[in-house]
Write an enzyme that holds these catalytic residues in place. Structure first.
Site, short mmCIF file in Angstrom:
data_model
loop_
_atom_site.label_atom_id
_atom_site.label_comp_id
_atom_site.label_asym_id
_atom_site.label_seq_id
_atom_site.Cartn_x
_atom_site.Cartn_y
_atom_site.Cartn_z
N GLY A 56 11.77 28.19 78.12
CA GLY A 56 12.55 29.27 77.51
C GLY A 56 12.74 28.93 76.05
N ASP B 94 22.08 33.97 53.12
CA ASP B 94 22.03 34.72 54.37
C ASP B 94 22.72 36.05 54.17
OD1 ASP B 94 21.36 33.50 57.46
OD2 ASP B 94 22.34 35.46 57.34
N CYS C 267 11.42 29.91 70.75
CA CYS C 267 10.04 29.93 70.24
C CYS C 267 8.97 30.23 71.28
CB CYS C 267 9.73 28.61 69.54
SG CYS C 267 10.68 28.39 68.03
N1 LIG Z 1 14.55 27.75 66.20
C1 LIG Z 1 13.54 26.89 66.22
O1 LIG Z 1 13.59 25.85 66.89
C2 LIG Z 1 12.31 27.15 65.40
C3 LIG Z 1 11.36 26.13 65.23
C4 LIG Z 1 10.23 26.38 64.47
C5 LIG Z 1 10.04 27.63 63.89
N2 LIG Z 1 10.96 28.62 64.09
C6 LIG Z 1 10.74 29.92 63.44
O2 LIG Z 1 11.59 30.00 62.29
C7 LIG Z 1 12.03 31.35 62.10
C8 LIG Z 1 13.55 31.38 62.06
O3 LIG Z 1 14.03 30.99 63.33
P1 LIG Z 1 15.56 30.62 63.58
O4 LIG Z 1 15.67 30.11 64.97
O5 LIG Z 1 16.05 29.78 62.44
O6 LIG Z 1 16.21 32.10 63.45
P2 LIG Z 1 17.77 32.48 63.39
O7 LIG Z 1 17.86 33.81 64.04
O8 LIG Z 1 18.59 31.35 63.87
O9 LIG Z 1 18.07 32.63 61.82
C9 LIG Z 1 17.56 33.65 60.99
C10 LIG Z 1 18.59 33.91 59.89
O10 LIG Z 1 18.01 34.75 58.89
C11 LIG Z 1 19.03 35.63 58.40
N3 LIG Z 1 18.36 36.75 57.69
C12 LIG Z 1 17.57 37.71 58.20
N4 LIG Z 1 17.12 38.51 57.20
C13 LIG Z 1 17.63 38.04 56.06
C14 LIG Z 1 17.53 38.43 54.69
N5 LIG Z 1 16.78 39.46 54.29
N6 LIG Z 1 18.21 37.71 53.75
C15 LIG Z 1 18.97 36.66 54.13
N7 LIG Z 1 19.09 36.25 55.40
C16 LIG Z 1 18.44 36.92 56.35
C17 LIG Z 1 19.79 35.99 59.65
O11 LIG Z 1 21.08 36.51 59.35
C18 LIG Z 1 19.84 34.64 60.38
O12 LIG Z 1 20.98 33.90 60.01
C19 LIG Z 1 11.40 32.15 63.24
O13 LIG Z 1 10.22 32.73 62.79
C20 LIG Z 1 11.11 31.11 64.28
O14 LIG Z 1 10.04 31.46 65.12
C21 LIG Z 1 12.09 28.41 64.81
#
Ligand SMILES: NC(=O)c1ccc[n+]([C@@H]2O[C@H](COP(=O)([O-])OP(=O)(O)OC[C@H]3O[C@@H](n4cnc5c(N)ncnc54)[C@H](O)[C@@H]3O)[C@@H](O)[C@H]2O)c1
Length: 438
Positions: free
Chosen positions: A260, A30, A263
């Site tokens: 909400g 990260d 996603c």
């Molecule tokens: N949250 C959910 O329930 C869920 C479920 C299914 C799919 N998704 C999808 O998964 C993806 C991630 O969602 P999330 O909720 O985990 O996001 P999040 O914001 O919780 O986490 C993203 C992480 O990526 C890190 N990051 C960004 N750019 C980076 C880089 N270049 N190198 C290293 N780290 C980097 C950020 O610091 C952050 O910690 C999204 O596309 C979302 O739509 C989320």
């Protein structure tokens, strides 16, 4: 398999931990120093039930580690997963792919040997091809494949969803990439969990179509709930009767304050935008987005009615502000519309949420945070049940009613009912899609 996971958020961290539990060697990367510091100290930066123990187990076994340094993480990796955020782009509703493309470029510059670059983030159709172009441009000599592997886990039940998925979707272009992906998911193949292997575009589309469909189902029952109130039907009975039909199913059929979370709001908007860009309008999804906004407004009107038309000078206790129980995630939670309307209307607002305060403090200015729902309700004019945490499912309603200035309840998750609240001493009660009293 050796795996690098880029992004340690709700999806990346859970996926990384679970892959290591499958027996793979996983390095999670990260950019956020605070998160990596916490993880290296054995602390989980998010609230997800069971994640701390599973993480500790795999760190102890030497299969799981964390770093800020993408270059060392992908050294020798068979697959690199991109699990960074894809929030709504300001202004046009499109998914913001800045983080995905930046990660792709970083991977390209650091990779030396054949690797499969897997997009786990939710991305519009065509993004994996764009990732391939970005990587090829940044490192023309690199031998690599791209794969799409959208994630379907639900926050609050993420580990179970990852370990026992309804299905895994994998979009690939080559047998070699398919081989790596099947090796990674082998523990699930062995236990007969279905794996849908398809092309890149179909994999990308499956994720948006699935989320838009679920958002539609929730919004449909929410709209039926509004009509139930007008005609004297009980939406809980209606949901039950509908859900028993196997063609419909009972999931995502609970009326509430509107969807909400991290996603549905952004993915419905992105799908609508993709439709516009391809001159293939997503009329249903566009209607769902608009109706969901109306539903949140309708909830505010309900609260206003329970406060004799004005929030000014009233004390309101709000139970639950995260977008659903068992998470600390506040992204696009209905509370972010409802609580500011209360505060803006002049109410004194007390908030109680088992995990929401850490994220919520900055997002909900002007409220008082309390740990105890009974203390929050004391001398209040209205209690609002906004998120159905287990902690709020069996409250001593008599005790609450006795200590309120005016015992009125807005039960926006239909946990209680008119009979039990009246018997407990409430003078007013309203829920969603059922007749209340005042
Ligand atoms: N949250 C959910 O329930 C869920 C479920 C299914 C799919 N998704 C999808 O998964 C993806 C991630 O969602 P999330 O909720 O985990 O996001 P999040 O914001 O919780 O986490 C993203 C992480 O990526 C890190 N990051 C960004 N750019 C980076 C880089 N270049 N190198 C290293 N780290 C980097 C950020 O610091 C952050 O910690 C999204 O596309 C979302 O739509 C989320």
């Amino acid at each position: 398999m050796k795996i690098a996971m880029i992004g340690t958020g709700y999806v990346g961290l859970v996926s990384g931990v679970c892959f290591s539990d499958f027996g793979h060697e996983v390095v999670c990367v990260d950019k956020d120093q605070r998160k990596i510091d916490m993880l290296e100290n054995g602390k989980v930066p998010i609230y997800e039930p069971g994640l701390d123990a599973l993480m500790a187990k795999n760190v102890d076994a030497g299969r799981l580690s964390f770093t800020l340094d993408l270059k060392t993480a992908i050294d020798g990796a068979d697959a690199v997963f991109i699990a960074v955020g894809t929030p709504t782009r300001r202004g046009d509703g499109h998914a913001d792919l800045t983080y995905v493309m930046a990660a792709a470029e970083e991977i390209a510059k650091a990779a030396k040997d054949y690797v499969v670059i897997v997009t786990k983030s939710t991305v519009p159709v065509g993004t994996n091809r764009e990732v391939r172009e970005v990587v090829a441009a940044a490192n023309p000599d690199l031998d690599f494949d791209v794969a799409s592997n959208p994630e379907f886990l639900r926050e609050g039940a993420a580990i179970d969803d990852f370990m026992k998925p309804d299905r895994v979707v994998v979009g690939v272009e080559t047998d070699r990439a398919a081989g790596v992906m099947s090796e990674i998911y082998r523990p699930l193949y062995l236990r007969d969990f279905p794996i849908v292997t398809t092309d890149l575009e179909s994999a990308e589309m499956i994720k948006y179509a699935a989320n838009a469909f679920l958002a539609t189902k929730i919004t449909f029952i929410n709209e039926i709930a509004a009509l139930c109130e007008k005609v004297g039907a009980d939406v809980k009975q209606v949901s039950k009767g509908m859900g028993m039909d196997n063609r419909i199913g009972n999931k995502f059929l609970h009326a509430g304050p509107g969807y909400g979370g991290s996603c549905f709001p952004k993915d419905t908007k992105a799908l609508a935008r993709i439709g516009q860009e391809h001159a293939s309008p997503m009329h249903i999804t566009e209607a769902v987005i608009a109706v969901n906004e109306d539903i949140k407004r309708r909830m505010i009107e309900k609260l206003q009615d329970l406060c004799d038309g004005t929030f000014n000078g009233k004390t309101v206790a709000v139970l639950g502000v995260t977008f659903k129980p068992n998470t600390d995630d506040m992204r696009d939670a209905p509370s972010l519309t409802i609580v500011p309307a209360l505060v803006g209307g002049g109410a004194k607002v007390r908030v109680c949420d088992p995990q929401g305060q850490h994220e919520g403090e900055a997002l909900l200015p002007g409220v008082q945070w309390l740990d105890d729902p009974y203390a929050a309700a004391k001398d209040a004019d209205l209690i609002v049940l906004l998120t159905e945490w287990n902690e709020f499912r069996a409250l001593d309603l008599g005790r609450i009613a006795q200590n309120m200035a005016r015992p009125a309840m807005a039960d926006l998750r239909n946990i209680y009912n008119a009979t039990v609240t009246r018997e407990a001493g409430f003078v007013a009660y309203d829920s969603v899609g059922r007749i209340g009293f005042s």
